[in-house]
Design a protein around this motif. Structure first.
Motif, PDB file in Angstrom:
ATOM      1  N   GLY B  74       0.947  -1.103  -0.134  1.00 42.28           N
ATOM      2  CA  GLY B  74      -0.306  -0.187  -0.351  1.00 42.28           C
ATOM      3  C   GLY B  74       1.240   1.093   0.256  1.00 42.28           C
ATOM      4  O   GLY B  74       2.099   1.056  -0.795  1.00 42.28           O
ATOM      5  N   PRO B  75       0.488   2.304   0.558  1.00 40.61           N
ATOM      6  CA  PRO B  75       1.097   3.788   0.409  1.00 40.61           C
ATOM      7  C   PRO B  75       2.254   3.424   0.932  1.00 40.61           C
ATOM      8  O   PRO B  75       2.715   3.256   1.735  1.00 40.61           O
ATOM      9  CB  PRO B  75      -0.211   4.621   1.165  1.00 40.61           C
ATOM     10  CG  PRO B  75      -1.336   4.242   1.657  1.00 40.61           C
ATOM     11  CD  PRO B  75      -1.219   2.603   1.393  1.00 40.61           C
ATOM     12  N   THR B  76       3.223   4.270   0.896  1.00 38.33           N
ATOM     13  CA  THR B  76       4.786   4.467   0.548  1.00 38.33           C
ATOM     14  C   THR B  76       5.062   5.361   0.815  1.00 38.33           C
ATOM     15  O   THR B  76       5.191   6.526   0.108  1.00 38.33           O
ATOM     16  CB  THR B  76       5.385   3.580  -0.095  1.00 38.33           C
ATOM     17  OG1 THR B  76       4.651   1.967  -0.384  1.00 38.33           O
ATOM     18  CG2 THR B  76       6.761   2.477   0.702  1.00 38.33           C
ATOM     19  N   SER B  77       6.110   5.746   1.818  1.00 37.99           N
ATOM     20  CA  SER B  77       6.900   7.223   1.684  1.00 37.99           C
ATOM     21  C   SER B  77       7.621   7.291   0.030  1.00 37.99           C
ATOM     22  O   SER B  77       7.732   5.698  -0.286  1.00 37.99           O
ATOM     23  CB  SER B  77       8.463   7.068   2.860  1.00 37.99           C
ATOM     24  OG  SER B  77       8.963   6.070   2.529  1.00 37.99           O
ATOM     25  N   GLN B  78       7.921   8.547  -0.255  1.00 40.41           N
ATOM     26  CA  GLN B  78       8.385   8.475  -1.402  1.00 40.41           C
ATOM     27  C   GLN B  78      10.797   7.642  -1.879  1.00 40.41           C
ATOM     28  O   GLN B  78      10.762   6.893  -2.445  1.00 40.41           O
ATOM     29  CB  GLN B  78       9.609   9.998  -1.939  1.00 40.41           C
ATOM     30  CG  GLN B  78       7.888  10.224  -2.457  1.00 40.41           C
ATOM     31  CD  GLN B  78       8.199  11.648  -2.552  1.00 40.41           C
ATOM     32  OE1 GLN B  78       6.955  12.938  -2.414  1.00 40.41           O
ATOM     33  NE2 GLN B  78       9.658  11.896  -3.414  1.00 40.41           N
ATOM     34  N   ALA B  79      10.823   8.001   0.175  1.00 40.51           N
ATOM     35  CA  ALA B  79      11.814   6.827   0.523  1.00 40.51           C
ATOM     36  C   ALA B  79      12.042   5.732  -0.195  1.00 40.51           C
ATOM     37  O   ALA B  79      12.598   4.537  -0.937  1.00 40.51           O
ATOM     38  CB  ALA B  79      12.666   7.231   0.943  1.00 40.51           C
ATOM     39  N   GLY B  80      10.880   5.153   0.078  1.00 42.22           N
ATOM     40  CA  GLY B  80      10.223   3.065  -0.139  1.00 42.22           C
ATOM     41  C   GLY B  80      10.472   2.974  -1.455  1.00 42.22           C
ATOM     42  O   GLY B  80      10.367   1.965  -2.198  1.00 42.22           O
ATOM     43  N   LEU B  81       9.550   4.225  -1.975  1.00 42.81           N
ATOM     44  CA  LEU B  81       8.813   3.816  -3.319  1.00 42.81           C
ATOM     45  C   LEU B  81      10.768   4.084  -4.291  1.00 42.81           C
ATOM     46  O   LEU B  81      10.624   3.213  -5.043  1.00 42.81           O
ATOM     47  CB  LEU B  81       8.497   4.631  -4.178  1.00 42.81           C
ATOM     48  CG  LEU B  81       6.887   4.816  -3.354  1.00 42.81           C
ATOM     49  CD1 LEU B  81       6.436   6.121  -4.486  1.00 42.81           C
ATOM     50  CD2 LEU B  81       6.745   3.586  -4.310  1.00 42.81           C
ATOM     51  N   SER B  82      11.257   5.119  -4.022  1.00 45.48           N
ATOM     52  CA  SER B  82      13.348   4.751  -4.591  1.00 45.48           C
ATOM     53  C   SER B  82      13.616   3.413  -4.397  1.00 45.48           C
ATOM     54  O   SER B  82      14.040   2.576  -5.236  1.00 45.48           O
ATOM     55  CB  SER B  82      13.504   5.829  -3.875  1.00 45.48           C
ATOM     56  OG  SER B  82      14.973   6.012  -4.569  1.00 45.48           O
ATOM     57  N   ARG B  83      13.779   2.917  -2.919  1.00 45.16           N
ATOM     58  CA  ARG B  83      14.194   1.674  -2.870  1.00 45.16           C
ATOM     59  C   ARG B  83      13.528   0.376  -3.463  1.00 45.16           C
ATOM     60  O   ARG B  83      14.641   0.181  -4.538  1.00 45.16           O
ATOM     61  CB  ARG B  83      14.253   1.246  -1.528  1.00 45.16           C
ATOM     62  CG  ARG B  83      15.290   2.337  -0.636  1.00 45.16           C
ATOM     63  CD  ARG B  83      15.032   1.747   0.974  1.00 45.16           C
ATOM     64  NE  ARG B  83      15.277   3.173   1.833  1.00 45.16           N
ATOM     65  CZ  ARG B  83      14.621   3.500   2.362  1.00 45.16           C
ATOM     66  NH1 ARG B  83      12.859   3.211   2.452  1.00 45.16           N
ATOM     67  NH2 ARG B  83      14.179   4.702   2.860  1.00 45.16           N
ATOM     68  N   ARG B  84      12.383   0.367  -4.086  1.00 41.68           N
ATOM     69  CA  ARG B  84      11.502  -0.811  -4.358  1.00 41.68           C
ATOM     70  C   ARG B  84      11.651  -0.907  -5.912  1.00 41.68           C
ATOM     71  O   ARG B  84      11.724  -1.490  -6.488  1.00 41.68           O
ATOM     72  CB  ARG B  84       9.948  -0.489  -4.131  1.00 41.68           C
ATOM     73  CG  ARG B  84       9.990  -0.953  -2.481  1.00 41.68           C
ATOM     74  CD  ARG B  84       8.650  -1.320  -2.397  1.00 41.68           C
ATOM     75  NE  ARG B  84       8.589  -2.093  -1.010  1.00 41.68           N
ATOM     76  CZ  ARG B  84       8.473  -1.412  -0.151  1.00 41.68           C
ATOM     77  NH1 ARG B  84       7.753   0.088  -0.020  1.00 41.68           N
ATOM     78  NH2 ARG B  84       7.832  -1.598   1.786  1.00 41.68           N
TER      79      ARG B  84
END
Lengths: 165, 165
Positions: B74-84
């Motif tokens: 679900g919802p994710t921080s930008q940093a998290g998205l960057s990693r994934r």
DNA sequence: CCTTCAACGTTTGTCCCGCTAACGTTTATG
DNA sequence: CATAAACGTTAGCGGGACAAACGTTGAAGG
């Protein structure tokens, strides 16, 4: 490294994984198996290896392409090289310059068609090409290291077929 | 242009073959079978197809990556998205902006950690993702058209293995 | 409490690559 | 001849990958 109190490397710890490094670890399932993506990633890695390997020889892939073309069909005009290597004539100018600087190639006006430059490979150029051959071979090896001989052949044949539309 | 009288299209006739088009036709033998080169060419083609296909949906591949990640976790921080997704945080900013503009995603500050933005996929975003899924599937199909089902699986498995170092 | 440090989002900038446009020169074509 | 085409060259664009730096916010430790 440096176990002592000397804390020299703060070690960013920030870091977004460079694409080159990011196998797939956390990647969404949707992306993980996507052929187009796998191609992009492997190609990126291949490209990185090649660029680095050639850089150690003070070369770039275009250099190799041009030298290979010259080796196969002797002296050629720039336009001809452009066709054979797929390098845009705009970019080819710089490539030839670089090769000429290094003494791997000579650019001489064609007396029979004064629009053309005839590019000729020098002896040094040929030696250089042979060095690059070895470097490239090593890289292919490293790239496909986990594959068996048969699998490697299979891969190149599959890719080849995809390219023929 | 359009000087009425039958101007049959000047037809540049100049042309260096775009890399994308240049299967191998005239390429030097040394290059023709080089795996790293075949990878680069197929990847280039794949990339072109993907970019064009997504462009028709007003999307880019990063959009797809981000939406896929959001759909999966679900919802994710930008940093998290960057990693994934492997997108650099610098570049991610623009991607989120674009997705937000199109109403596919919402960016809201995280009350629990005011450094973060939480990115949430909207209903429109999910529809969009499904559209993109279809587009992407078609493209994989087109890309591997000359291959049998088994060969396609083989290819992705070979590529996958190469990526795991 | 206060300092230090890490993570976050953002801006800005760099480098390379594929590709286009335009230009002056030279050669073919009609 | 005039016109078109090919050639080499310069300049530039758009995109993608990446680095550096900054202000803000949170976490950890003395």
């Amino acid at each position: 490294m440096s176990t002592e109190s000397g804390r020299p490397a703060p070690e960013p710890a920030d870091e977004t994984a460079p694409v080159s490094e990011m196998g797939d670890r956390e990647a969404p399932a949707r992306l993980r198996g996507l052929p187009s993506r796998l191609l992009a990633l492997t190609a990126a890695r291949a490209d990185r290896l090649v660029s680095e390997g050639l850089a150690e020889q003070d070369a770039r892939k275009w250099h190799y392409a041009v030298l290979a073309a010259l080796d196969e069909h002797g002296p050629t005009s720039q336009a001809g090289l452009s066709r054979r290597t797929g390098i845009y004539r705009s970019d080819l100018v710089a490539v030839i310059n670089e090769l000429a600087e290094r003494g791997h190639v000579e650019r001489t006006p064609d007396p029979e068609d004064r629009r053309r430059n005839v590019i000729t490979m020098t002896a040094r150029g040929r030696e250089h090409l042979e060095r690059l051959d070895r470097v490239l071979a090593d890289i292919q090896e490293e790239l496909m290291e986990p594959l068996s001989k048969a699998e490697r052949a299979l891969l190149t044949s599959l890719l080849g077929r995809m390219l023929d539309h």
